[in-house]
Scaffold this motif. Structure first.
Motif, PDB file in Angstrom:
ATOM      1  N   PRO A 204       0.820  -1.208   0.000  1.00 36.94           N
ATOM      2  CA  PRO A 204       0.000   0.000   0.000  1.00 36.94           C
ATOM      3  C   PRO A 204       0.855   1.261   0.000  1.00 36.94           C
ATOM      4  O   PRO A 204       2.035   1.222   0.336  1.00 36.94           O
ATOM      5  N   GLY A 205       0.187   2.347  -0.381  1.00 35.93           N
ATOM      6  CA  GLY A 205       0.887   3.614  -0.433  1.00 35.93           C
ATOM      7  C   GLY A 205      -0.104   4.754  -0.462  1.00 35.93           C
ATOM      8  O   GLY A 205      -1.288   4.574  -0.167  1.00 35.93           O
ATOM      9  N   HIS A 206       0.405   5.917  -0.807  1.00 33.27           N
ATOM     10  CA  HIS A 206      -0.435   7.101  -0.844  1.00 33.27           C
ATOM     11  C   HIS A 206      -1.563   6.898  -1.859  1.00 33.27           C
ATOM     12  O   HIS A 206      -1.302   6.575  -3.020  1.00 33.27           O
ATOM     13  N   PRO A 207      -2.821   7.073  -1.464  1.00 35.39           N
ATOM     14  CA  PRO A 207      -3.931   6.753  -2.376  1.00 35.39           C
ATOM     15  C   PRO A 207      -3.993   7.611  -3.625  1.00 35.39           C
ATOM     16  O   PRO A 207      -4.552   7.194  -4.630  1.00 35.39           O
ATOM     17  N   GLY A 208      -3.412   8.811  -3.582  1.00 31.00           N
ATOM     18  CA  GLY A 208      -3.466   9.667  -4.753  1.00 31.00           C
ATOM     19  C   GLY A 208      -2.257   9.572  -5.661  1.00 31.00           C
ATOM     20  O   GLY A 208      -2.244  10.135  -6.753  1.00 31.00           O
ATOM     21  N   ALA A 430      -7.844  -0.482   3.185  1.00 30.76           N
ATOM     22  CA  ALA A 430      -8.068  -0.901   1.800  1.00 30.76           C
ATOM     23  C   ALA A 430      -7.923   0.262   0.828  1.00 30.76           C
ATOM     24  O   ALA A 430      -7.514   0.070  -0.326  1.00 30.76           O
ATOM     25  N   ALA A 431      -8.273   1.469   1.267  1.00 26.61           N
ATOM     26  CA  ALA A 431      -8.216   2.634   0.384  1.00 26.61           C
ATOM     27  C   ALA A 431      -6.792   2.952  -0.068  1.00 26.61           C
ATOM     28  O   ALA A 431      -6.594   3.678  -1.042  1.00 26.61           O
ATOM     29  N   PHE A 432      -5.797   2.380   0.598  1.00 25.58           N
ATOM     30  CA  PHE A 432      -4.404   2.677   0.290  1.00 25.58           C
ATOM     31  C   PHE A 432      -3.753   1.582  -0.550  1.00 25.58           C
ATOM     32  O   PHE A 432      -2.582   1.679  -0.885  1.00 25.58           O
ATOM     33  N   HIS A 433      -4.516   0.538  -0.881  1.00 27.48           N
ATOM     34  CA  HIS A 433      -3.990  -0.587  -1.643  1.00 27.48           C
ATOM     35  C   HIS A 433      -4.389  -0.495  -3.109  1.00 27.48           C
ATOM     36  O   HIS A 433      -5.502  -0.076  -3.441  1.00 27.48           O
ATOM     37  N   ALA A 434      -3.482  -0.927  -3.986  1.00 28.07           N
ATOM     38  CA  ALA A 434      -3.808  -0.995  -5.412  1.00 28.07           C
ATOM     39  C   ALA A 434      -4.855  -2.075  -5.671  1.00 28.07           C
ATOM     40  O   ALA A 434      -5.659  -1.959  -6.600  1.00 28.07           O
ATOM     41  N   ARG A 435      -4.855  -3.124  -4.860  1.00 30.12           N
ATOM     42  CA  ARG A 435      -5.847  -4.195  -4.964  1.00 30.12           C
ATOM     43  C   ARG A 435      -6.553  -4.317  -3.616  1.00 30.12           C
ATOM     44  O   ARG A 435      -6.224  -5.188  -2.806  1.00 30.12           O
ATOM     45  N   PRO A 436      -7.538  -3.444  -3.360  1.00 25.63           N
ATOM     46  CA  PRO A 436      -8.177  -3.379  -2.040  1.00 25.63           C
ATOM     47  C   PRO A 436      -8.760  -4.704  -1.561  1.00 25.63           C
ATOM     48  O   PRO A 436      -8.764  -4.978  -0.363  1.00 25.63           O
ATOM     49  N   GLN A 437      -9.245  -5.521  -2.495  1.00 22.11           N
ATOM     50  CA  GLN A 437      -9.894  -6.758  -2.095  1.00 22.11           C
ATOM     51  C   GLN A 437      -8.928  -7.738  -1.432  1.00 22.11           C
ATOM     52  O   GLN A 437      -9.355  -8.657  -0.736  1.00 22.11           O
TER      53      GLN A 437
END
Length: 469
Positions: A204-208, A430-437
């Motif tokens: 995960p990383g910065h969502p934007g 989850a909002a910070f992951h490229a694949r939230p699921q």
């Protein structure tokens, strides 16, 4: 109050004066020239200004009120109605960690991460430094600043970064920018010019960041992060030759890049002749109990690592102060790209920050800020242990936020929605992951800006959501 308004009327027109006034004001409103809430002159004043009978203006105003363009408020005159505002929604920068949220009545605790730490801003010290700067400033200080930044600030930054973070640099290798966002934008432009098609980023990383990098002309490539930081083997397999990392305090998990991974990342950069962008977004905010602050990754490979920092977390994001330390050939290219877009960063703010650094006031502020953050972090850990069984606060104590890992059976989305209903805003991991699921349930909790009692109360509200059948 003797208000005035420019109304264009033609006395020789076949159209009546009343209709002309009506049509003119209606058109000005529809075109956004007269804004919602704008107060108009009284009918008597406007009639005098136009040299017409007052009844002409009264009739025109009355018709516009009837059509819903104006409203007459007793004791407050005639105004453009508020509900006609057709202004576009504001543009929200991709790199703001907390994007727009649905309206929530009576929000009590906002646990979203970000730069909302103004209560800790050193107002008195900043004012003192700014006054000194204004007192000493001459004509040159009010002209256009050097594109790389004021020499005095670049010198102080080189000294401070070497002392606090172990950065290997010199004043002529430092650039002052309008926050990390500008630094990243310039770097993306230079990378694209060099033929880079992709920029690896942490997941995960910065969502934007994914959208920001894509909008800057590069393909973002998510690379997984674990307890040791970025997976360098996965980075190698990605084929990217540039990567953006947060090695000291990974955002958002808080993981610290291990010594083994640091060595591997440096070897990777040299092997592919690539670039590592080190985002030290909260480098001065470190209060872990072991007291050992990680040194900058840049010191191990200054020829392949660009060190980037910002005052957004340590002071305030509104200052728009950032800096980068880079090899001089790369810095020259960054400045050439920058020259196409702006004329430098506010001189007086730079000089005030230099004064803050020079006199030791910034170090004093960091000590106070770290003490405050340590107190809030301790309170958060105690509250999580007491009210959220099975949950744990991850990573070393640093920065303005913490990553709270939740038990695997917890429905993260339901917890976030339930918290919002109880006037608590919090962001799920989850909002910070490229694949939230695929993400394990977690919360990213901003705590430094809250009172200690607020941290505890907010966690209790989260526990109340989980306790519901």
């Amino acid at each position: 109050m003797a208000l005035h308004i420019a109304v264009d009327v033609v006395r020789e027109s076949e159209q009546s004066l009343t209709s002309q006034i009506q049509r003119f004001i209606r058109k000005e409103i529809l075109e956004g020239i007269l804004h919602p809430g704008t107060r108009l002159p009284s009918s008597r004043r406007l009639a005098d200004d136009l040299g017409v009978s007052r009844s002409v203006v009264v009739e025109a105003f009355g018709q516009l009120v009837a059509e819903g363009y104006l409203e007459a408020v007793r004791g407050a005159g005639t105004r453009v109605v508020e509900h006609l505002d057709a202004a576009p929604r504001p543009v929200v920068p991709a790199l703001l960690e907390a994007g727009p949220e649905p309206p929530v009545p009576d929000v009590r605790w906002d646990l979203r991460p970000g730069g909302r730490n103004f209560s800790a801003f050193p107002r008195r010290e900043w004012l003192t430094c700014y006054q000194r700067v204004l007192h000493k400033a001459d004509a040159t200080d009010h002209g256009y600043p050097p594109l790389a930044g004021e020499p005095g600030l670049r010198t102080e930054l080189a000294h401070c970064l070497g002392r606090l973070r172990g950065v290997r640099t010199s004043p002529h290798q430092v650039m002052v920018a309008a926050g990390f966002a500008q630094t990243l934008s310039l770097l993306c432009a230079v990378l694209a010019e060099d033929g880079h098609a992709a920029l690896a980023i942490e997941d995960p990383g910065h969502p934007g960041q994914r959208r920001f990098v894509r909008d800057s002309g590069l393909r973002p490539v998510p690379v997984p992060v674990d307890a040791e930081g970025i997976d360098v083997d996965a980075l190698t397999a990605s084929g990217a030759r540039a990567v953006l990392v947060t090695p000291a305090h990974q955002f958002p998990t808080g993981a610290r890049l291990s010594a083994r991974r640091r060595e591997a990342l440096v070897r990777w950069a040299r092997a592919v002749d690539g670039w590592v962008i080190e985002d030290d977004y909260d480098g001065g905010v470190w209060y872990d109990r072991d007291g050992v602050r990680p040194l900058a990754l840049q010191r191990e490979a200054p020829d392949h690592v660009v060190y980037a920092g910002t005052a957004s977390k340590s002071l305030a994001p509104g200052l728009r102060l950032g800096w980068a330390a880079a090899p001089r050939p790369l810095l020259d290219r960054l400045l050439r790209v920058r020259a196409r877009h702006d004329l430098g960063t506010d001189t007086l703010t730079q000089l005030a920050f230099a004064e803050l650094l020079r006199g030791g006031l910034f170090d004093r502020h960091l000590r106070r800020l770290n003490a405050r953050c340590r107190s809030r972090r301790t309170t958060l850990e105690e509250a999580v242990a007491r009210h959220l069984p099975g949950a744990a606060v991850a990573g070393p104590a640093a920065g303005l936020h913490a990553y709270v890992r939740l038990p695997h059976h917890v429905d993260e989305a339901a917890l976030v929605a339930g918290a919002r209903a109880r006037s608590v805003l919090v962001r799920g991991g989850a909002a910070f992951h490229a694949r939230p699921q695929r993400a394990a349930p977690a919360l990213v909790v901003g705590h430094a800006h809250l009172p200690a009692s607020g941290v505890t109360e907010a966690v209790r509200e989260l526990a109340a959501v989980l306790a519901r059948p």
